[in-house]
Design an enzyme around this catalytic site. Sequence first.
Site, short mmCIF file in Angstrom:
data_model
loop_
_atom_site.label_atom_id
_atom_site.label_comp_id
_atom_site.label_asym_id
_atom_site.label_seq_id
_atom_site.Cartn_x
_atom_site.Cartn_y
_atom_site.Cartn_z
N SER A 71 0.91 -1.22 -0.11
CA SER A 71 -0.12 -0.12 0.02
C SER A 71 0.91 1.31 0.02
O SER A 71 0.68 2.40 -0.80
CB SER A 71 -0.86 0.04 1.36
OG SER A 71 -1.76 -1.12 1.46
N ASN A 152 -5.53 -9.90 -7.36
CA ASN A 152 -5.48 -10.65 -6.30
C ASN A 152 -6.81 -11.41 -6.06
O ASN A 152 -6.86 -12.11 -5.61
CB ASN A 152 -5.32 -9.65 -5.13
CG ASN A 152 -6.14 -8.22 -5.34
OD1 ASN A 152 -6.05 -7.49 -6.25
ND2 ASN A 152 -7.03 -8.07 -4.34
N CYS A 326 -9.56 -6.94 1.64
CA CYS A 326 -9.77 -5.68 2.01
C CYS A 326 -10.78 -5.12 1.73
O CYS A 326 -11.48 -4.17 2.68
CB CYS A 326 -8.86 -4.60 1.20
SG CYS A 326 -6.96 -5.33 1.20
C1 PLP Z 1 -1.96 -7.32 -0.65
C2 PLP Z 1 -1.80 -6.48 -2.07
C3 PLP Z 1 -1.55 -5.08 -1.70
C4 PLP Z 1 -1.31 -4.42 -0.54
O1 PLP Z 1 -0.05 -4.91 0.39
P1 PLP Z 1 0.33 -4.48 1.85
O2 PLP Z 1 1.74 -5.04 1.91
O3 PLP Z 1 -0.87 -5.38 2.56
O4 PLP Z 1 0.11 -3.09 2.07
C5 PLP Z 1 -1.42 -4.15 -2.80
N1 PLP Z 1 -1.63 -4.81 -4.14
C6 PLP Z 1 -2.01 -5.95 -4.28
C7 PLP Z 1 -2.42 -6.65 -5.55
C8 PLP Z 1 -2.07 -7.05 -3.01
O5 PLP Z 1 -2.58 -8.08 -3.26
#
Ligand code: PLP
Length: 388
Positions: A71, A152, A326
């Site tokens: 993030s 994701n 999320c």
């Molecule tokens: C999990 C995820 C994030 C966020 O990563 P964090 O380290 O949890 O902040 C961003 N982009 C994608 C595609 C993700 O799967």
Amino acid sequence: MNRIYLDYNATTPLSPEVKEFYIQELERYANGSSLHEDGRLVARHIEKARQQVAGLIHAEPGEIFFTSGGSESNNTVFNTMAQLGRQRKRNVIVTTAVEHPCVLEASKRLAGQFGMEVIYLPVDEYGVVKSRDFDAAMEKQPLLVSVMTANNEIGTVQDIPELCRKAHAAGALFHTDAVQAAGKIPVDMKGWDVDYATFSAHKIYGPKGIGALFVKKGVPVEPLIRGGHQEHGVRAGTYNGPAIAGYGFAAERAAAELDQYGSHTSVLRNRLRAGLLERIPGIKINGHPEKILPNTLNVSFPGAEGEAILLHLDMLGVDASTGSACASASLDPSHVLLATGLGPELAHGSIRFSFGKYNTAEEVDYILEYFPPVIEKLRKMSTVSYRE
Ligand SMILES: *Cc1c(COP(=O)(O)O)cnc(C)c1O
């Protein structure tokens, strides 16, 4: 039977090797910027981790900046655009309708607070960016193009080298959120020629709260967090030495295990997919049939409701998810599935099973035995009638 974890796209456990190493590293409390011997030792471990992360993604160590995670890395790139837009006299940001919420929110801020125009590219039924829309957007001479490498929720993988080539031809910078791709499929910063890319440790069996931003040599980047000189001034804050070292170790393991990971997870994923198709009529598999992560299976169950399915899976001892972790606190249907053209009803009745290193065929067979009757029951109870 132990619980069955099928939510590896949300996060992974620490692998036992990483856990052991990480615990050792927790003993090293010195500040990695301190000049004394203990500090220098922490700094050496950080630089080793930088090489290990660079190795996983085929980059130079000097192109890796440690952040608190995916993030933050994404926000750093979008924050950089606020300044750069004025310098380069470019005002258009191109991204897609299926990005992670942190990209969508960060791009919204560029539109709302900085008056930039953000184009959210549509995708086809498999979640692939349509080249005609992409090419049309390039005619607007964007400042930045940001397309995730792998999704994701549905696992669809985009053709990043090709999209990057087209973005560069239009004079744009190119960013990709490669959090879900690293450690699952080959990721090649040099070969792809992207300007920025985002990574996170806790999706590859490393610690949470640590990640990386790749910035190609010579490409501008603006710190999101200002303060000390850590990371060449790109990211202030005392180094989380143990997490960085643990991330490096996890990245090295992921690189070494890449082929094995792909075959192990895809065999199990395909076993579940085939078994569900055989046992439950009318289901729909989401995501691209071939251009997809080896570990991801997203399925719509018409006539059943996602939250109810999840609850029943939970009672069977299975951890899965509806859409992204999320977004699952909200009851809105997945923005990704809606973007692929799924109606709200089907989108609501969709489950993501994401596999990892520690899943077994026995776990898949357990699900195939006990899960189909759940769908049958839910369909009978449903107010929305389902007919085979
Ligand atoms: C999990 C995820 C994030 C966020 O990563 P964090 O380290 O949890 O902040 C961003 N982009 C994608 C595609 C993700 O799967």
